[in-house]
Design an enzyme around this catalytic site. Structure first.
Site, short mmCIF file in Angstrom:
data_model
loop_
_atom_site.label_atom_id
_atom_site.label_comp_id
_atom_site.label_asym_id
_atom_site.label_seq_id
_atom_site.Cartn_x
_atom_site.Cartn_y
_atom_site.Cartn_z
N HIS A 154 -22.49 25.94 -3.88
CA HIS A 154 -22.16 27.19 -4.58
C HIS A 154 -23.37 28.11 -4.68
O HIS A 154 -23.23 29.33 -4.70
CB HIS A 154 -21.55 26.91 -5.96
CG HIS A 154 -20.07 26.68 -5.89
ND1 HIS A 154 -19.52 25.47 -5.55
CD2 HIS A 154 -19.02 27.54 -6.08
CE1 HIS A 154 -18.18 25.58 -5.53
NE2 HIS A 154 -17.86 26.82 -5.86
N ASP A 204 -13.43 25.43 -0.76
CA ASP A 204 -13.99 25.38 -2.11
C ASP A 204 -13.94 23.93 -2.63
O ASP A 204 -14.91 23.41 -3.18
CB ASP A 204 -13.17 26.30 -3.03
CG ASP A 204 -13.95 26.75 -4.26
OD1 ASP A 204 -15.18 26.57 -4.31
OD2 ASP A 204 -13.31 27.31 -5.17
N HIS A 207 -23.43 29.91 -1.48
CA HIS A 207 -22.34 30.90 -1.58
C HIS A 207 -22.83 32.15 -2.32
O HIS A 207 -22.64 33.27 -1.87
CB HIS A 207 -21.13 30.33 -2.31
CG HIS A 207 -20.24 31.40 -2.86
ND1 HIS A 207 -20.45 31.97 -4.10
CD2 HIS A 207 -19.19 32.04 -2.31
CE1 HIS A 207 -19.54 32.94 -4.28
NE2 HIS A 207 -18.77 32.98 -3.22
N HIS A 267 -14.15 33.44 -1.08
CA HIS A 267 -15.06 32.56 -1.82
C HIS A 267 -15.14 31.17 -1.16
O HIS A 267 -16.23 30.68 -0.84
CB HIS A 267 -14.57 32.43 -3.27
CG HIS A 267 -15.27 31.39 -4.08
ND1 HIS A 267 -16.48 31.61 -4.69
CD2 HIS A 267 -14.94 30.10 -4.36
CE1 HIS A 267 -16.86 30.51 -5.33
NE2 HIS A 267 -15.94 29.58 -5.14
ZN LIG Z 1 -15.90 27.63 -6.11
#
Ligand SMILES: [Zn+2]
Length: 374
Positions: free
Chosen positions: A256, A171, A259, A273
């Site tokens: 993101h 992340d 993602h 995540h």
């Molecule tokens: Zn994140």
């Protein structure tokens, strides 16, 4: 010239800080709804209750049901009102933090977040991500305030399974690259409705990257053995504070966005995540056509840490083009942070970047060094 910077009221990181939790909660309110992650609930609930009672804070302790989704937010909202809570405390992972932030916002209560894993950049930010009860991404909600206090007990975080720390590195890996995308596309950050970033915000995003490059592998090796070294402490800060401040103050982009696209595929639901964001980060670099040396180095960095770099690593097999198109379609939905990426994008261009990254990562994983590196 305008710019804006935002962050949590306080950030405290120290071994055994869980034992001093009431010191940080009591100044914020007299009646607390404390949300604790399922598997920690039985161990931590008596400790937290005892401390808060001693500090004369009325405590209602509740086990988090596991998803930051509307039914769970509604259930906790009702409990908090019943308890006249003026502070909401979230103890656990990123979804617990986000749920606590959303409930506190609905009640206009103060909020404290106590991350027990360093797997996401959720704890410090004024952004909360809501999912469906089945775990499909629904919305990134921009809240009026950041948490009043973020308290990290490094002894607890270092003892959590290393996979969480590694996911947090994935992340955090997006932070600098997405900041760079936003700077180049002159997009607004997430502070106070959206401003250009401050020098402070940009410096934090850069430092986040430097810490990862220096300490990530050392931290993973130590965390696998439950050890709390200086590298682990630095990575906990990078994953929790630097990454959070970095994305909030500089903005997200296709890492993101991809993602979010991956969350529509049931095959990827077993991934964390940060693991999906790591893959999204590599796709972002390909989409932006960054230098081969940079992409090659980041693919190797992820492979060395055990972060996914190929579609097979994401449990995607068979019709890869079909998967890539579905990811790209979801990533390019209106309002997605993907649009802050400084290149022109269509579903085909994003899908092709995903497939090209997959092919490059497979080639790197297979052994021969990529030509033209350096
Ligand atoms: Zn994140």
């Amino acid at each position: 010239m305008t710019s804006a910077y935002g962050g949590p009221g306080k950030y405290i990181q120290r071994a055994a800080e869980m034992d001093r939790l009431a010191l940080h909660i009591a100044p914020l309110g007299r009646s607390a709804l404390v949300l604790i992650d399922g598997f920690l609930h039985d161990r931590l609930a008596p400790l937290v209750r005892g401390q808060l009672e001693q500090a004369q804070v009325a405590a209602r302790i509740e086990k988090f049901a596991g998803e930051c989704c509307q039914p769970e937010i509604g259930r906790l909202d009702a409990l908090a009102r019943q308890h006249h809570a003026d502070i909401i405390v979230g103890i656990g992972g990123g979804k617990t933090a986000d749920t606590a932030k959303l409930v506190a916002t609905a009640l206009d209560a103060r909020m404290a977040v106590v991350p027990t894993i360093a797997s996401t950049d959720a704890p410090c930010s004024a952004v909360a991500v809501r999912y469906s009860p089945e775990g499909v991404y629904e919305a990134s909600l921009h809240l009026p305030r950041n948490p009043d206090a973020v308290i990290v007990d490094t002894a607890i975080v270092a003892k959590a399974p290393a996979r969480f720390l590694v996911a947090g590195i994935g992340d955090a890996l997006s932070t600098w690259f997405e900041a760079r995308s936003n700077i180049e596309s002159r997009s607004s950050n997430y502070v106070a409705g959206g401003f250009p970033p401050t020098r402070a915000g940009i410096a934090i995003a850069r430092e986040c990257h430097e810490v990862l490059m220096r300490d990530a592998l050392k931290a993973r090796i130590a965390a696998e053995r439950g050890l709390c070294t200086a590298a682990v402490e630095n990575i906990i800060e990078a994953n929790t504070l630097l990454s959070s401040l970095g994305f909030e103050n500089c903005g997200c982009a296709a890492a993101h966005g991809i993602h979010d696209g991956l969350t529509v595929l049931a095959e990827t639901h077993g991934l964390l995540h940060g693991e999906k964001v790591a893959f999204g980060t590599l796709c972002l670099l390909m989409l932006e056509n960054r230098a081969l040396a940079e992409i090659d180095a980041m693919v190797r960095f992820c492979q060395e840490l055990g972060l996914p770099t190929t579609m097979a690593d994401l449990n995607l097999h068979g019709d890869l083009r079909g998967f890539a198109r579905r990811i790209a379609e979801a990533a390019l939905a209106p309002g997605k942070c993907t649009h802050a990426t400084p290149v022109s994008m269509t579903v085909d261009l994003v899908a092709d970047a995903i497939l090209a990254l997959d092919a490059l990562a497979c080639r790197i994983a297979a052994g021969p060094r990529v030509e033209g590196k350096g």
